[in-house]
Design a protein around this motif. Structure first.
Motif, short mmCIF file in Angstrom:
data_model
loop_
_atom_site.label_atom_id
_atom_site.label_comp_id
_atom_site.label_asym_id
_atom_site.label_seq_id
_atom_site.Cartn_x
_atom_site.Cartn_y
_atom_site.Cartn_z
N ARG A 33 1.09 4.29 -2.74
CA ARG A 33 0.92 5.69 -2.33
C ARG A 33 2.04 6.56 -2.90
O ARG A 33 1.79 7.69 -3.35
CB ARG A 33 0.93 5.75 -0.79
CG ARG A 33 0.75 7.12 -0.19
CD ARG A 33 -0.68 7.58 -0.36
NE ARG A 33 -0.80 8.60 -1.40
CZ ARG A 33 -1.94 9.05 -1.86
NH1 ARG A 33 -3.08 8.58 -1.39
NH2 ARG A 33 -1.98 9.98 -2.79
N ASP A 82 0.83 -1.20 0.00
CA ASP A 82 0.00 0.00 0.00
C ASP A 82 0.87 1.25 0.00
O ASP A 82 0.54 2.26 -0.65
CB ASP A 82 -0.91 0.01 1.23
CG ASP A 82 -1.99 -1.07 1.16
OD1 ASP A 82 -2.24 -1.59 0.05
OD2 ASP A 82 -2.57 -1.39 2.22
N GLU A 99 -3.04 0.12 -8.64
CA GLU A 99 -3.87 0.28 -7.45
C GLU A 99 -5.05 -0.71 -7.45
O GLU A 99 -5.48 -1.18 -6.40
CB GLU A 99 -4.39 1.71 -7.37
CG GLU A 99 -3.32 2.75 -7.06
CD GLU A 99 -3.81 4.18 -7.24
OE1 GLU A 99 -3.25 5.07 -6.58
OE2 GLU A 99 -4.74 4.41 -8.05
#
Length: 214
Positions: free
Chosen positions: A101, A97, A180
């Motif tokens: 980001r 994650d 994503e």
């Protein structure tokens, strides 16, 4: 903590990559030693290593920065396309994650570089490197590092073509969205399309078919 000092190989490679030394430029051992503030022995070893990697070419007794002809450029893009697409697929599978980001933040931050081809080219290298790392495959990262070293032999960036910067950034956005979404096929194809369009732009630039920014 004092940052590690860069070796001669890294310093010369970065100078080539950032346009300090361009294809055809002659590299003189004594001048490099003075420029980088080190003895001639590590400079000599670095030049030999760069020659072995075909980044430098022998011209009589001198070494010059290599250049890529049309066939070499085409061959390089074939390899780059396949490896980059694989990296994007693996990133969609393995990226944390936090890594996603970082990729998203890069796309947003790079909007500030629109209209500045040099800055955008540096940002572009960082973006692709982040995808390589997010693949979590050390052998793939090593191969892509070799490919990107050869990319430094291009005299200009395709991002210098008028309008290419905004399109490229939109392509980066599509790549990140696919990563994503954990969509491996879409991520690989988005990266493949991105490299293909960059190659077409480069061919047009080299042939004088499109204009570049000043």
């Amino acid at each position: 903590m004092k940052p590690a000092q860069k070796d001669a190989y890294t310093l010369i490679l970065e100078a080539i990559d950032h346009g300090g030394f361009k294809p055809g430029d002659r590299l003189v051992e004594s001048e490099l030693a003075e420029r980088f503030g080190m003895s001639r022995t590590p400079i000599r070893e670095a030049l030999q290593r760069l020659e072995t990697q075909s980044l430098l070419t022998r011209d009589g007794r001198s070494l010059i920065v290599s250049s890529l002809d049309h066939n070499q450029l085409a061959e390089l893009y074939v390899v780059r396309t396949e490896l980059e697409a694989l990296a994007a697929r693996l990133a969609a599978r393995h990226a944390t994650d936090e890594e996603m980001r970082v990729l998203r933040d890069m796309v947003e931050a790079d909007r500030a570089h629109l209209g500045d081809p040099s800055a955008l080219a540096r940002a572009n290298r960082r973006f692709h490197k982040q995808i390589h790392l997010a693949s979590h495959n050390r052998f793939l990262v090593q191969q892509l590092d070799m490919v990107h070293r050869s990319m430094a032999l291009m005299a200009s960036t395709s991002l210098a073509a008028v309008g290419r910067d905004e399109v490229a950034l939109a392509e980066h956005d599509a790549i990140v969205r696919a990563i994503e979404a954990r969509d491996e096929d879409k991520a690989g194809q988005a990266l493949r399309d991105h490299i293909s369009k960059a190659f077409v732009t480069r061919l047009k630039l080299d042939s004088g078919g499109v204009s570049s920014v000043e």
